[in-house]
Design a protein around this motif. Structure first.
Motif, PDB file in Angstrom:
ATOM      1  N   CYS A  44      -9.317  -5.571  -4.728  1.00 48.91           N
ATOM      2  CA  CYS A  44      -8.325  -4.600  -4.258  1.00 48.91           C
ATOM      3  C   CYS A  44      -7.487  -3.998  -5.388  1.00 48.91           C
ATOM      4  O   CYS A  44      -6.355  -3.637  -5.192  1.00 48.91           O
ATOM      5  N   VAL A  76      -1.894  -4.230  -1.850  1.00 48.24           N
ATOM      6  CA  VAL A  76      -2.026  -5.114  -0.686  1.00 48.24           C
ATOM      7  C   VAL A  76      -1.569  -4.366   0.553  1.00 48.24           C
ATOM      8  O   VAL A  76      -0.513  -3.723   0.552  1.00 48.24           O
ATOM      9  N   SER A  77      -2.336  -4.442   1.608  1.00 45.74           N
ATOM     10  CA  SER A  77      -2.009  -3.689   2.823  1.00 45.74           C
ATOM     11  C   SER A  77      -0.844  -4.322   3.570  1.00 45.74           C
ATOM     12  O   SER A  77      -0.625  -5.539   3.512  1.00 45.74           O
ATOM     13  N   ARG A  78      -0.123  -3.482   4.319  1.00 46.87           N
ATOM     14  CA  ARG A  78       0.969  -3.999   5.156  1.00 46.87           C
ATOM     15  C   ARG A  78       0.432  -4.936   6.235  1.00 46.87           C
ATOM     16  O   ARG A  78       1.106  -5.887   6.631  1.00 46.87           O
ATOM     17  N   GLU A  79      -0.772  -4.698   6.674  1.00 53.07           N
ATOM     18  CA  GLU A  79      -1.381  -5.583   7.676  1.00 53.07           C
ATOM     19  C   GLU A  79      -1.528  -6.997   7.133  1.00 53.07           C
ATOM     20  O   GLU A  79      -1.225  -7.973   7.825  1.00 53.07           O
ATOM     21  N   GLU A  80      -1.988  -7.112   5.869  1.00 51.61           N
ATOM     22  CA  GLU A  80      -2.118  -8.434   5.255  1.00 51.61           C
ATOM     23  C   GLU A  80      -0.752  -9.083   5.070  1.00 51.61           C
ATOM     24  O   GLU A  80      -0.570 -10.280   5.325  1.00 51.61           O
ATOM     25  N   ILE A  81       0.226  -8.287   4.613  1.00 52.76           N
ATOM     26  CA  ILE A  81       1.558  -8.840   4.377  1.00 52.76           C
ATOM     27  C   ILE A  81       2.194  -9.315   5.671  1.00 52.76           C
ATOM     28  O   ILE A  81       2.862 -10.363   5.708  1.00 52.76           O
ATOM     29  N   ASP A 138       0.803  -1.235   0.000  1.00 48.01           N
ATOM     30  CA  ASP A 138       0.000   0.000   0.000  1.00 48.01           C
ATOM     31  C   ASP A 138       0.830   1.278   0.000  1.00 48.01           C
ATOM     32  O   ASP A 138       0.402   2.292  -0.566  1.00 48.01           O
ATOM     33  N   ILE A 148      -0.762 -12.921  -1.961  1.00 51.30           N
ATOM     34  CA  ILE A 148      -2.025 -12.498  -1.333  1.00 51.30           C
ATOM     35  C   ILE A 148      -3.054 -12.099  -2.380  1.00 51.30           C
ATOM     36  O   ILE A 148      -4.248 -12.377  -2.231  1.00 51.30           O
ATOM     37  N   SER A 149      -2.617 -11.459  -3.457  1.00 49.10           N
ATOM     38  CA  SER A 149      -3.561 -11.001  -4.474  1.00 49.10           C
ATOM     39  C   SER A 149      -3.923 -12.092  -5.474  1.00 49.10           C
ATOM     40  O   SER A 149      -4.663 -11.845  -6.418  1.00 49.10           O
ATOM     41  N   LYS A 180       1.026 -10.807   8.066  1.00 47.35           N
ATOM     42  CA  LYS A 180       0.534 -12.120   8.503  1.00 47.35           C
ATOM     43  C   LYS A 180       1.303 -13.278   7.882  1.00 47.35           C
ATOM     44  O   LYS A 180       1.315 -14.377   8.426  1.00 47.35           O
TER      45      LYS A 180
END
Length: 356
Positions: free
Chosen positions: A353, A286-291, A264, A320-321, A293
């Motif tokens: 996204c 993709v958000s840093r929060e998702e990454i 992001d 993730i995407s 994890k």
């Protein structure tokens, strides 16, 4: 899919209003003197051929309720090729027939004719040889499996073999989800020795090695996701250059890229945005929060971690995407750009996204 419904008579306008109820994403164009609802209907004024030129490229499909001869003469100046022309369907104002006139396969006019017929109780009129003979055309196969065709002339040759009942094989790296006619067979590379076929369809993201002497066409599935990271200010040409180099080294086709993906904090990076536009694909953010994890699954950079809060970007962003994807090219760094490639799983899905 944005549709224009075009009418010139009172009867045509009445049928157009009924048809518009079943196609909520449509715009209804009515001759000005038959305009009833200025909020929902748009007037046709002035020269009709000029009007058609104004809307021809703005819609993915056009439904004309009028004589076919008027339609043919009006659209003729604006025809380019079947890769870009919109679907054109012609109807009589009694709603008896829905005629697929242009871009039956790639544009979707054949399917649109059937949809109209189902909604109105009309008869679909479809003249493409592959459809009337219960065969498949290469462009239909490509469309249904979200592939691009590398050579349309070769595709026409293969379709002719299929329509004429000659044996054609398919070598595919993705599942084939449509029924095939009896003269089209799914093959495996190891079984190609001694196979007697007139044509071969390759569906693959990989470099193709022709195995037997016959007509061939290559279809490229959109099943590769390119994860990217870069230093600030990297330009489009630098990014495209690295992608091209990595794909060439791996024997992959750039035509199989489905989307680019990044973290992001890079969503406003102009080089990435322009690279995605040049490739004609979305840039997924993709958000840093998702990454965070899943970043422990990948080699991390302490510098990147301190700078943006996560230590890995390109591999987790691509993974993730994707939908049940797998990494086919791990992280590679070149000229301040990092790249990884993920191949979609069999359950390919639409882009969430994604930056529009």
């Amino acid at each position: 899919m944005k549709t224009a419904i075009v009418t010139l008579t009172a009867g045509g306008a009445a049928l157009g209003r009924k048809l518009a109820e079943g196609f909520p994403q449509s715009d209804l164009f009515v001759h000005a003197k038959f305009l009833r609802d200025g909020n929902r209907e748009k007037p046709i004024e002035g020269n009709f051929t000029v009007f058609i030129g104004e809307i021809f490229s703005k819609y993915t499909s056009l439904i004309f309720i009028m004589a076919a001869g008027i339609v043919v003469r009006s659209i003729a100046p604006y025809l380019r090729d079947k890769k870009t022309d919109p679907a054109v369907v012609v109807m009589d104002e009694k709603g008896t027939f829905a005629i697929s006139l242009l871009s039956g396969h790639l544009g979707g006019a054949n399917n649109l004719s059937r949809e109209i017929a189902d909604f109105l109780g009309a008869t679909p009129v479809i003249t493409t040889a592959s459809d009337v003979n219960d065969r498949i055309a290469v462009d239909t196969l490509a469309m249904l499996h979200h592939c691009t065709i590398e050579d349309f002339k070769e595709a026409t040759k293969i379709t002719a073999h299929i329509v004429n009942g000659e044996e054609v094989g398919i070598l595919s790296s993705i599942p084939i989800t449509m029924p095939l006619p009896s003269n089209v067979s799914l093959l495996k590379a190891e079984d190609m020795h001694g196979v007697n076929i007139k044509g071969l369809i390759y569906i693959t993201e990989n470099e193709v090695q022709h195995l037997i002497p016959c007509d061939k066409v290559v279809l490229r599935p959109k099943n590769l996701i390119v994860g990217l990271g870069c230093r600030k200010g990297k330009e489009k040409d630098e990014i495209l250059g690295v992608i091209t180099e990595v794909f060439q080294q791996a024997g992959l086709s750039i035509n199989s890229i489905k989307q680019l993906a990044t973290v992001d904090v890079k969503k406003e990076e102009s080089g990435m945005i322009e690279a995605a536009e040049a490739l004609g694909v979305p840039l997924c953010i993709v958000s840093r929060e998702e990454i965070s994890k899943i970043e422990d699954q990948f080699a991390a950079s302490s510098f990147v971690k301190e700078t943006i809060g996560v230590g890995a970007v390109c591999e987790p962003a691509a993974l993730i995407s994707s939908k049940k994807g797998s990494v086919v090219i791990g992280k590679k760094a070149c000229k301040g750009i990092t790249i990884a490639v993920v191949k979609e799983g069999e359950e390919v899905y639409g882009n969430r996204c994604c930056r529009d």
